[in-house]
Design a protein around this motif. Sequence first.
Motif: not given
Length: 203
Positions: A148-149, A152, A158-159, A192, A194, A200
Amino acid sequence: MPHPRFALPTPPPTWSDIFGNTNPVEVEIGPGKGGFLLALARNTPGRNFFGVEILGRRAARLASLIERDGPGNVIAIHADITCLLPLMVWPASVTAYHLYFPDPWWKRRHHNRRLFRDDFTTALVRTLTPGGTIFLASDVEQYFTEIVRQFTGVAELTPFAWERDQVNRRGKPILTDFERKYRYEGRPLFYTGFRKGEERKIT
Ligand SMILES: C[S@@+](CC[C@H](N)C(=O)[O-])C[C@H]1O[C@@H](n2cnc3c(N)ncnc32)[C@H](O)[C@@H]1O
């Protein structure tokens, strides 16, 4: 001139060369036994599904399942996605990536076998269509957080949150094999998504 047996086709085939139509393409990375990929393909006839599995025996089993009982919109191959992606997948050509329970390779000396490195993330994003999505699930919180990092850090992504909402021909939720097993064991699972190409929001 390289010997033809050792040369990759240039330019690489397009998805319409591969599937014979121009429907959107979704790719599952590491489909394992492939039950999820097949069920999703059956449920979504207007899309093409492509599975890339590095383990030969799993890929072979999946290919024969598809041959025996598969819908026409699914193909699985035996390959390493990290090699395939930069060389063989056209930019902005994949509508969705499904990445479920990527191997965490626990030992530090094996971390270089993990899928998620900067070059892989870059290739993944480059091949997504505008508005295309990445669906991710893991049972390993630490690895999940690292992935995720990485995502991101990519300005184009965009999550978003998502939940499993599809059922198969028998009315059962469509899950991957690992997901079914881990849910049964009651493990915490992390999900999650993306999306590429949205503004964003800064909160
Ligand atoms: C932990 S299993 C999860 C299988 C399946 N996604 C599920 O949820 O049931 C990870 C899968 O990814 C495959 N895999 C690992 N590295 C890969 C790579 N570089 N390219 C393609 N598949 C890979 C493994 O062989 C394995 O089938």
